[in-house]
Scaffold this motif. Structure first.
Motif, PDB file in Angstrom:
ATOM      1  N   TYR A  35     -33.262  70.031  41.982  1.00 43.53           N
ATOM      2  CA  TYR A  35     -34.295  71.190  41.846  1.00 43.53           C
ATOM      3  C   TYR A  35     -33.401  72.562  42.329  1.00 43.53           C
ATOM      4  O   TYR A  35     -32.603  72.429  42.887  1.00 43.53           O
ATOM      5  N   ASP A 108     -29.404  68.509  52.073  1.00 42.64           N
ATOM      6  CA  ASP A 108     -29.488  69.643  52.467  1.00 42.64           C
ATOM      7  C   ASP A 108     -29.300  71.052  51.722  1.00 42.64           C
ATOM      8  O   ASP A 108     -29.300  72.003  51.860  1.00 42.64           O
TER       9      ASP A 108
ATOM     10  N   TYR B  36     -44.297  68.971  52.576  1.00 41.72           N
ATOM     11  CA  TYR B  36     -43.086  68.768  52.930  1.00 41.72           C
ATOM     12  C   TYR B  36     -42.826  69.905  53.892  1.00 41.72           C
ATOM     13  O   TYR B  36     -43.495  70.975  54.162  1.00 41.72           O
ATOM     14  N   GLN B  38     -39.479  72.324  56.304  1.00 42.68           N
ATOM     15  CA  GLN B  38     -38.287  72.402  56.151  1.00 42.68           C
ATOM     16  C   GLN B  38     -37.974  73.245  57.589  1.00 42.68           C
ATOM     17  O   GLN B  38     -38.422  74.360  57.612  1.00 42.68           O
ATOM     18  N   GLY B  41     -32.419  75.314  59.359  1.00 48.11           N
ATOM     19  CA  GLY B  41     -31.115  74.850  59.354  1.00 48.11           C
ATOM     20  C   GLY B  41     -31.179  73.345  58.772  1.00 48.11           C
ATOM     21  O   GLY B  41     -29.877  72.658  58.595  1.00 48.11           O
ATOM     22  N   GLU B  42     -32.298  72.978  58.472  1.00 50.12           N
ATOM     23  CA  GLU B  42     -32.487  71.434  58.106  1.00 50.12           C
ATOM     24  C   GLU B  42     -32.904  71.418  56.467  1.00 50.12           C
ATOM     25  O   GLU B  42     -33.171  72.309  56.015  1.00 50.12           O
ATOM     26  N   GLY B  43     -32.682  70.278  55.981  1.00 47.96           N
ATOM     27  CA  GLY B  43     -33.328  70.014  54.562  1.00 47.96           C
ATOM     28  C   GLY B  43     -34.717  69.667  54.596  1.00 47.96           C
ATOM     29  O   GLY B  43     -35.459  69.613  55.536  1.00 47.96           O
ATOM     30  N   LEU B  44     -35.302  69.496  53.417  1.00 45.73           N
ATOM     31  CA  LEU B  44     -36.657  69.265  53.109  1.00 45.73           C
ATOM     32  C   LEU B  44     -36.947  67.752  53.617  1.00 45.73           C
ATOM     33  O   LEU B  44     -36.329  66.945  53.464  1.00 45.73           O
ATOM     34  N   LEU B  46     -40.422  65.118  54.144  1.00 45.85           N
ATOM     35  CA  LEU B  46     -41.732  64.748  53.855  1.00 45.85           C
ATOM     36  C   LEU B  46     -42.386  64.535  55.074  1.00 45.85           C
ATOM     37  O   LEU B  46     -41.989  64.011  55.997  1.00 45.85           O
ATOM     38  N   PHE B  89     -44.520  73.280  52.698  1.00 47.99           N
ATOM     39  CA  PHE B  89     -44.539  73.343  51.371  1.00 47.99           C
ATOM     40  C   PHE B  89     -45.713  72.152  51.066  1.00 47.99           C
ATOM     41  O   PHE B  89     -45.447  71.256  51.173  1.00 47.99           O
ATOM     42  N   ILE B 103     -41.598  66.936  41.436  1.00 47.99           N
ATOM     43  CA  ILE B 103     -42.539  67.353  42.385  1.00 47.99           C
ATOM     44  C   ILE B 103     -42.558  68.656  42.065  1.00 47.99           C
ATOM     45  O   ILE B 103     -41.617  69.367  41.678  1.00 47.99           O
ATOM     46  N   PHE B 105     -43.865  72.103  43.545  1.00 46.20           N
ATOM     47  CA  PHE B 105     -44.141  72.992  45.187  1.00 46.20           C
ATOM     48  C   PHE B 105     -44.623  74.224  45.002  1.00 46.20           C
ATOM     49  O   PHE B 105     -44.501  74.837  44.088  1.00 46.20           O
ATOM     50  N   GLY B 106     -45.718  74.360  46.002  1.00 47.80           N
ATOM     51  CA  GLY B 106     -45.893  75.738  46.362  1.00 47.80           C
ATOM     52  C   GLY B 106     -44.882  76.569  46.834  1.00 47.80           C
ATOM     53  O   GLY B 106     -43.789  75.954  47.004  1.00 47.80           O
TER      54      GLY B 106
END
Lengths: 115, 115
Positions: A35, A108, B36, B38, B41-44, B46, B89, B103, B105-106
């Motif tokens: 993505y 990340d 989702y 975020q 400093g972190e990733g996405l 669920l 998100f 996926i 996303f908005g």
């Protein structure tokens, strides 16, 4: 490893250079997605692999973008002749199984800046 | 085409306030719906999901109900904490198996909670 690992975390390149971004999915995960997330926006789909087969590349914005997953594990997203509009965070996600409702696990990301 | 529209941010609330983040979708077929999160400093990650009409997803005190009649999936929490500060998100996937479906996303809603 425990999660999806992406490298490098940050990449700065000059316009016109080629870049390669790496994704190590969770071990054993069959599905792998890339993505692109522009600043202040949600991620947008680029491409999808099931094992080594690239089943959907409809989101790749131009023929400068190329992705591969030759052994069905690690994947590389390559961008040739980079442009400023390529600046974004590139996210990789993996999921177990090919016919399941298991969630996608995200790395990340790699933050790419094109000067 | 398939799309997600969510409430624009930023949203700023005081601790213990009630939270609603609106999300509506357009999709062919019968999508699975997701929220989702975020964290800085972190990733996405669920947060929760629902796979069919009238399903309620819940996690960490957050809830969202899949409303087919209004094509909505609003996120709610009864009492927010400072640690809930993040970007949220809303997202959907259209496909028989979410592990093999891209996926959508908005654009994300930034939430800030004041102590």
């Amino acid at each position: 490893g425990a999660g999806v690992s992406q490298s490098p975390r940050y990449k700065v390149a000059k316009r016109g250079q080629d870049v390669a971004l790496r994704c190590d999915p969770i071990s054993g995960h069959v599905s792998l997605f890339w993505y692109q997330q522009a600043l202040g926006q949600g991620p947008e789909f680029l491409t999808y692999f099931q094992n080594e087969a690239q089943l959907d590349k409809s989101g790749l914005p131009s023929d400068r973008f190329f992705a591969e997953r030759p052994e069905g594990s690690v994947s590389t997203l390559k961008i040739q002749r980079t442009q400023q509009e390529d600046s974004a965070v590139y996210l990789c996600a993996s999921s177990s199984g090919q016919e399941s409702n298991q969630p996608q696990h995200f790395g990340d990301g790699t933050r790419l800046s094109i000067l | 085409g398939d799309s997600v529209t969510q409430m624009e941010g930023p949203v700023t609330l005081s601790e213990e306030a009630f939270l609603t983040i609106n999300c509506t979708y357009t999709a062919t077929g019968y999508p699975s719906l997701f929220w989702y999160v975020q964290y800085p400093g972190e990733g996405l990650q669920l947060l929760l999901k629902a796979t069919k009409a009238d399903d309620k997803g819940s996690n960490k005190g957050f809830e969202a109900t899949y409303r087919k009649e209004t094509t909505s999936f609003h996120l709610e929490k009864g009492s927010v904490q400072v640690s809930d500060s993040a970007v949220y998100f809303c997202a959907l996937s259209v496909g028989r198996y979410s592990s093999a479906s891209k996926i959508i996303f908005g654009s994300g809603t930034r939430l800030s909670i004041r102590p």
